[in-house]
Scaffold this motif. Structure first.
Motif, short mmCIF file in Angstrom:
data_model
loop_
_atom_site.label_atom_id
_atom_site.label_comp_id
_atom_site.label_asym_id
_atom_site.label_seq_id
_atom_site.Cartn_x
_atom_site.Cartn_y
_atom_site.Cartn_z
N ASP A 260 40.61 35.41 37.86
CA ASP A 260 39.73 34.50 38.02
C ASP A 260 39.11 34.65 39.59
OD1 ASP A 260 39.66 32.96 35.88
OD2 ASP A 260 40.73 31.49 36.74
N GLN A 261 39.91 34.98 40.48
CA GLN A 261 39.27 35.14 41.84
C GLN A 261 38.60 36.44 42.04
OE1 GLN A 261 43.46 34.69 43.81
NE2 GLN A 261 42.26 33.74 45.60
N ILE A 262 38.87 37.38 41.51
CA ILE A 262 38.10 38.64 41.54
C ILE A 262 36.76 38.38 40.74
CG2 ILE A 262 38.05 41.06 40.81
CD1 ILE A 262 41.14 41.00 41.09
N VAL A 263 36.71 37.88 39.45
CA VAL A 263 35.58 37.51 38.78
C VAL A 263 34.61 36.61 39.73
CG1 VAL A 263 34.43 36.58 36.92
CG2 VAL A 263 36.43 37.80 36.46
N THR A 264 35.01 35.64 40.32
CA THR A 264 34.39 34.73 41.10
C THR A 264 33.65 35.55 42.11
OG1 THR A 264 35.90 32.81 40.50
CG2 THR A 264 34.61 32.66 42.33
N LEU A 265 34.58 36.27 43.09
CA LEU A 265 34.01 37.06 44.13
C LEU A 265 32.84 37.76 43.74
CD1 LEU A 265 34.34 37.56 47.13
CD2 LEU A 265 36.09 39.17 46.60
N ILE A 266 33.12 38.66 42.74
CA ILE A 266 31.94 39.73 42.08
C ILE A 266 30.89 38.92 41.75
CG2 ILE A 266 31.51 41.31 40.57
CD1 ILE A 266 34.39 42.11 40.80
#
Ligand code: IPD
Length: 271
Positions: A260-266
């Motif tokens: 979730d954090q990686i998708v949100t950042l990207i």
């Protein structure tokens, strides 16, 4: 179509045995010496004769074992099939590593149900074999993921700033530019970044806890079909943008909270 678990086991054995035979051929070719046979989407996007011969071997072994199934391969494209199942094949994922003799390349074979489109398919079984290290990763839907006989478990509870994250880059320089920007930000926000050079092995790395996460966009179905199933069966979430399945647009694999954090950042960097 609903396959009985023993049907899935049989598909998994075919995937594994075919990947092992293909890996032996590719390794033999590597030892004999490799050169570039042609370029594809860009001058640095290469194919070797070994890629072609290995895919040809896989295609013929699969068509002997499963004559009614379709086929989608990196080097020879797609076609055929009446069973509703398709074998999605990358004969050598990590071709540039293969060319240079870096021992991080793999044969990747998955069988999927439905259209051979990552947005809608259901991966049933898959195998990723690194012939140099002799690592054999396998998974079947609902049956867990294994490295050899050992059951795999992705890491959990790792915060982004402690996560070791892998990624990959496109062959086209135009597509690479935004990937470089996002990679720079990832380097600021994570423990560190890895560029191993084989998306299939990156995904198996997530399954085995050698990596906490992986993201890339621009991947082809054959780059991730088997590895994504292996990562998911090891407990990782494999997702794309806005909860969509991982696809060419974006594929992220990690424990659910980290994914979730990686998708949100990207998504914030590349809306
Ligand atoms: C490549 C590898 C690489 C990824 C590229 C893929 P190939 O596949 O998986 O890690 O970053 O996007 O195209 O060309 O070696 O089969």
């Amino acid at each position: 179509m609903t396959l009985a678990p023993n049907g899935l086991d049989e598909l998994l054995l075919i995937a594994r045995d075919t990947a092992l035979a293909a890996g032996a051929l590719a390794l033999q070719r590597r030892q004999e010496g490799v050169s570039v046979a042609a370029t594809k989407s860009a001058p640095i996007d290469i194919v070797t004769q070994a890629d072609r011969d290995t895919e040809q071997l896989i295609r013929s072994l699969l068509s002997d074992a499963r004559p009614d199934d379709g086929f989608l391969g990196e080097e020879s494209g797609g076609g055929g099939g009446t069973s509703g199942l398709t074998w999605v094949v990358d004969p050598i994922d990590g071709t540039v590593n293969y060319l240079y003799g870096i021992p991080a390349w793999a044969v990747s074979i998955a069988v999927v149900e439905g259209d051979p489109d990552p947005a809608t398919w259901r991966a049933l079984a898959g195998a990723v074999v690194n012939p140099v290290t002799q690592e054999v990763y396998t998974a079947r839907a609902g049956g867990g993921a294994r490295l050899g006989e050992r059951e795999l478990q992705a890491t959990t509870g790792v915060a982004l700033d402690r996560a070791l994250v892998a990624t990959g880059f496109a062959y086209s320089m135009k597509s690479r530019e935004p990937q470089i920007e996002v990679a720079a930000e990832m380097l600021r926000r994570t423990r560190d970044l890895r560029r191993i050079g084989s998306a299939a092995l990156d995904l198996c790395g997530v399954a085995d806890g050698r990596l906490d996460g992986f993201y890339e966009w621009g991947l082809h179905p054959w780059d991730h079909a088997a590895g994504a199933l292996i990562a998911r069966e090891a407990g990782a979430a494999v997702v794309g943008r806005n909860g969509a399945p991982g696809s060419r647009e974006l594929l992220v694999a990690a424990a659910p909270a980290l994914a979730d954090q990686i998708v949100t950042l990207i998504t914030a960097l590349r809306p």
